[in-house]
Design a protein around this motif. Sequence first.
Motif, PDB file in Angstrom:
ATOM      1  N   MET A  37       0.841  -1.165   0.000  1.00 23.99           N
ATOM      2  CA  MET A  37       0.000   0.000   0.000  1.00 23.99           C
ATOM      3  C   MET A  37       0.896   1.241   0.000  1.00 23.99           C
ATOM      4  O   MET A  37       1.812   1.361   0.798  1.00 23.99           O
ATOM      5  N   ALA A  38       0.614   2.148  -0.883  1.00 25.66           N
ATOM      6  CA  ALA A  38       1.364   3.396  -0.956  1.00 25.66           C
ATOM      7  C   ALA A  38       0.827   4.362   0.092  1.00 25.66           C
ATOM      8  O   ALA A  38      -0.332   4.312   0.473  1.00 25.66           O
ATOM      9  N   THR A  39       1.675   5.240   0.542  1.00 28.98           N
ATOM     10  CA  THR A  39       1.232   6.261   1.485  1.00 28.98           C
ATOM     11  C   THR A  39       1.280   7.614   0.815  1.00 28.98           C
ATOM     12  O   THR A  39       2.024   7.829  -0.136  1.00 28.98           O
ATOM     13  N   LYS A  40       0.479   8.495   1.313  1.00 26.18           N
ATOM     14  CA  LYS A  40       0.430   9.856   0.796  1.00 26.18           C
ATOM     15  C   LYS A  40       0.678  10.803   1.965  1.00 26.18           C
ATOM     16  O   LYS A  40       0.075  10.661   3.023  1.00 26.18           O
ATOM     17  N   ARG A  41       1.567  11.728   1.767  1.00 26.11           N
ATOM     18  CA  ARG A  41       1.861  12.716   2.807  1.00 26.11           C
ATOM     19  C   ARG A  41       0.979  13.939   2.609  1.00 26.11           C
ATOM     20  O   ARG A  41       0.820  14.412   1.484  1.00 26.11           O
ATOM     21  N   ASN A  55      -5.171   7.721  10.708  1.00 27.95           N
ATOM     22  CA  ASN A  55      -5.553   6.745   9.690  1.00 27.95           C
ATOM     23  C   ASN A  55      -6.712   5.875  10.186  1.00 27.95           C
ATOM     24  O   ASN A  55      -7.682   5.645   9.461  1.00 27.95           O
TER      25      ASN A  55
END
Length: 56
Positions: A1-5, A34
């Motif tokens: 899963m990619a994270t977004k800042r 989250n």
Amino acid sequence: MATKRVNMTIDPEVYEEFCKYAGKKGIKISTWVNLQMKNFIEEEKHLEEYRLKKRS
């Protein structure tokens, strides 16, 4: 899963108090935010389903 800042604006007093209590339990703010977002999404989906069923 990619994270977004993303940048968030948080009341400094609230943030410090959160860190005080969360730090004792090993909770990071990103993990907590989250989880809260996931809970909110789930509640909204249930509300949406309820409203659709009510209209039928």
